[in-house]
Scaffold this active site. Sequence first.
Site, mmCIF file in Angstrom:
data_model
loop_
_atom_site.group_PDB
_atom_site.id
_atom_site.type_symbol
_atom_site.label_atom_id
_atom_site.label_comp_id
_atom_site.label_asym_id
_atom_site.label_seq_id
_atom_site.Cartn_x
_atom_site.Cartn_y
_atom_site.Cartn_z
ATOM 1 N N ARG A 40 38.147 44.131 37.503
ATOM 2 C CA ARG A 40 39.245 43.179 37.729
ATOM 3 C C ARG A 40 38.966 41.923 36.917
ATOM 4 O O ARG A 40 38.130 41.111 37.281
ATOM 5 C CB ARG A 40 39.356 42.861 39.221
ATOM 6 C CG ARG A 40 40.218 41.640 39.522
ATOM 7 C CD ARG A 40 40.536 41.483 40.983
ATOM 8 N NE ARG A 40 39.396 41.403 41.868
ATOM 9 C CZ ARG A 40 38.683 40.303 42.112
ATOM 10 N NH1 ARG A 40 38.957 39.178 41.481
ATOM 11 N NH2 ARG A 40 37.679 40.333 42.977
ATOM 12 N N HIS A 52 41.210 37.890 42.603
ATOM 13 C CA HIS A 52 41.678 38.884 43.572
ATOM 14 C C HIS A 52 43.186 38.756 43.762
ATOM 15 O O HIS A 52 43.920 39.747 43.726
ATOM 16 C CB HIS A 52 40.957 38.687 44.904
ATOM 17 C CG HIS A 52 41.441 39.599 45.981
ATOM 18 N ND1 HIS A 52 41.208 40.951 45.972
ATOM 19 C CD2 HIS A 52 42.154 39.341 47.105
ATOM 20 C CE1 HIS A 52 41.758 41.505 47.043
ATOM 21 N NE2 HIS A 52 42.341 40.542 47.741
ATOM 22 N N TYR A 82 32.164 33.137 42.615
ATOM 23 C CA TYR A 82 31.281 34.235 43.002
ATOM 24 C C TYR A 82 30.903 35.185 41.869
ATOM 25 O O TYR A 82 30.116 36.112 42.085
ATOM 26 C CB TYR A 82 31.910 35.043 44.147
ATOM 27 C CG TYR A 82 33.310 35.579 43.873
ATOM 28 C CD1 TYR A 82 33.519 36.747 43.156
ATOM 29 C CD2 TYR A 82 34.424 34.918 44.378
ATOM 30 C CE1 TYR A 82 34.788 37.238 42.927
ATOM 31 C CE2 TYR A 82 35.707 35.399 44.158
ATOM 32 C CZ TYR A 82 35.888 36.559 43.430
ATOM 33 O OH TYR A 82 37.161 37.039 43.208
#
Length: 353
Positions: free
Chosen positions: A246, A250, A259
């Site tokens: 990805r 998100h 992160y």
Amino acid sequence: MQLVAPDGTATDEHRYSRDLPPGVLRRLYELMVVTRDLDAEFVNLQRQGELALYPSCRGQEAAQVGAAACLRDIDWLFPQYRELGAFLTRGITPQQLAEVWRGSWHGGSGFTAKRCAPIAIPIATHTLHAVGAAMAAQRLGEDSVTVAFLGDGATSEGDAHEALNLAAVYRAPCVFFVQNNGWAISVPVSRQHAAPTLAHRGVGYGMPGIRVDGNDVLACYAVMAEAVERARTGGGPTLIEAVTYRMGPHTTSDDPTRYRSEAELQHWAALDPLSRYRDYLTAVGVWTDHLEEHVAAESSRLRTELRDAVVGAPDIDIAEVFDTVFSDITPDLARQRDELLAELGCRRRDGRG
């Protein structure tokens, strides 16, 4: 399993064929490019306040297009929420998808005409729907297969376990296509399972499990075609793990810089599925300037149509949040609706209240 290496050359894999007709090869390229361009347009529209939310699929085009392109029109898709490439391949329009992300009550209601279930936001619940539909097809004697699209995070949910187990026990004609994109929001896949790979879980359920390069559209096409044929001929379900990444957040509400590292992002950017496939098509003599011009024109047309349909569209009637839960609204919901409308100081567009 990999058919096209990151540099666009053919691998020495001989168990699966990459020899598709030139028309199919071109169509896969067009769908991948259009998916990426429309994905960017959806993100732009959300940033400009036209959509409530949007989950980008940038980087996962090959997995989605390859998996959906080999299916028959009679086969059912059970998607999560990031499957833009699969939706476009099946014929769902960008305008239909925009209704979902604008929050309209009827967003997704037209999907079933294309044998595609509405988008499932709850993680993994739709895997059970896919197995149920597959079992129904068995009992009705239909020659159809269902495909459940899920992410690596969904495999950690109890619903996915129940669906995989039930499908194996009843040899349901269902394929589980897991897009392992590395992250379940901010949780890395390394913290989600202790198996060597997600595909290894297949043997525990009693079904074939195969790991495929999710950035290789031809490999995804070939693996899915094999699994669907197995299911259609009574061989039962298959678990496919498509390893991809990805590239974006998100959703548009997420900040992935909190992160994951820039080095990780650059590593996967070098494995981009579009440039890989373009290099392959060039090597086999299928890519041409005319193809690129055609794809660019189609992408521009669809982006314009999407923007024209969304920008300036009437606001959603907030009362629909309450009115469309049940066929007849309950007294409690009616009270909550009236309280909210009174607080907002607004009236329904239809004049009722």
